[in-house]
Design an enzyme around this catalytic site. Sequence first.
Site, mmCIF file in Angstrom:
data_model
loop_
_atom_site.group_PDB
_atom_site.id
_atom_site.type_symbol
_atom_site.label_atom_id
_atom_site.label_comp_id
_atom_site.label_asym_id
_atom_site.label_seq_id
_atom_site.Cartn_x
_atom_site.Cartn_y
_atom_site.Cartn_z
ATOM 1 C CG HIS A 164 -1.927 -1.136 1.158
ATOM 2 N ND1 HIS A 164 -2.435 -1.764 2.263
ATOM 3 C CD2 HIS A 164 -2.520 -1.708 0.074
ATOM 4 C CE1 HIS A 164 -3.313 -2.689 1.858
ATOM 5 N NE2 HIS A 164 -3.366 -2.675 0.544
ATOM 6 C CD GLU A 169 -0.921 0.868 4.352
ATOM 7 O OE1 GLU A 169 -0.285 -0.193 4.390
ATOM 8 O OE2 GLU A 169 -2.158 0.908 4.181
ATOM 9 C CG HIS A 186 0.251 -3.585 5.341
ATOM 10 N ND1 HIS A 186 -0.480 -3.263 4.224
ATOM 11 C CD2 HIS A 186 0.759 -4.826 5.127
ATOM 12 C CE1 HIS A 186 -0.434 -4.275 3.368
ATOM 13 N NE2 HIS A 186 0.311 -5.238 3.889
ATOM 14 C CD GLU A 232 -2.170 -2.967 9.110
ATOM 15 O OE1 GLU A 232 -1.723 -1.842 8.811
ATOM 16 O OE2 GLU A 232 -2.880 -3.663 8.364
HETATM 17 ZN ZN LIG Z 1 -1.789 -1.612 4.216
#
Ligand SMILES: [Zn+2]
Length: 414
Positions: free
Chosen positions: A204, A207, A297, A373
């Site tokens: 992504h 990020e 992420h 994350e």
């Molecule tokens: Zn992500």
Amino acid sequence: MRPDRGHIDSRLSHSIKCDHTLGSVSDRMRRLSVSSAFEGGSIDVDAADDPQDVRLRLKPDDDEIDTHWFYFRLTGARDQDCKLTFVNSDRMARLAGREEVPDCWTGYRPWVSDDGEAWRRTDGEYQNGIFSIRHRPARDTVHFAYYPPYRMAEHDRLIAFALADKRARLEVLGRTPDGWDLDMLQIGTPAAGKPKCWIMGRQHPSETMASFFMEGFVRRLLDPADALARTLTEEAVFYVVPTMNPDGAVRGRTRTNARGMNLNRAWAEPDPHKAPEVVLVRDRMIAEGADFCLDAHGDEELPYVFLGGPLNVPSRTDRVADLFAAYTQAQHRANPDYRPEDPYPGGMPAEADLRMAWNWVGEEFGCLSVLLEQPFKDAGHAPDPQLGWSPARCTHFGATTLDALAAVLPELRP
Ligand SMILES: [Zn+2]
């Protein structure tokens, strides 16, 4: 090989329309300009006449509803109090099923830079679902971003750093639709019985904390003065893909690649046209095998670092569940910015989504596969009032991931 400059310019030409240079009553207003015509830049401009009421529009990725990433330069507002409002910031405040988590703008503080290099937080204002930046620039130009950018030149510097060490090799897995090389570092020498550890980030593009994490991971792994890292490179082999989605990163996307695909929804059955990046990495992984995987992420809502394990894939085993528990405990000991008790956001789903890399890898290889994350905001239990969750903390988290991995390394292979 990189796309030539003309290629980049044509890709960014749509952004140039964002530039508003106004001829109006006063000199100060005439000079106001907002531009995102540079690598990773993203914003649309509704009105930039009055520094107290600059109206901006976050750009959605194709048909994706997610719209978070912004990165732009404001010119001509030196020593003036500015209010920059994202008029469509209510479009995507919260991910589905996450009612117990604060929405993405609550508690968020935007990043600002006077020179485009050194970043700090500035003030935000959130009212009736609409988010505004409040800032008084000290110079004629000021950059704003959702999180500090990480550009391809920095990726290249990380690759060059790694390749200065004989333990690292570079393999170009293929070419992205926009013409960027998809780089994979192999660190350590393959041999029978050695665990194969895959580390990847930036599926992504918005990020960027994943890239700062990669910096910390790779630079410590190749630090010759670090005995733990030396042992890891002797006893395991690492396959590191620092930038999974260069096209999305350069184009300033929130989640998708050049073909509008969210790569972390493509792993179960990747379409070679829409998600060639995933096909390239997945094929290489199937050819090589995997005993560990970490996919890095960032999360817009969470006020904490989250680690997810493959605990609800169909092939789930107690062995892998125990490994994940040991891994998270070791990560916490190495870096208390992470706490194992912080919950799965929205609650653990009954069935793993195998379109996501960490779940697909966990299912395919029956190995410990971890989703990381990091927050855009801060780790609420250990706040930094100045910078929140900063690139420096991402880098440190990447370095301390080596401690967590070392704790489970002997058990990675059944
Ligand atoms: Zn992500």
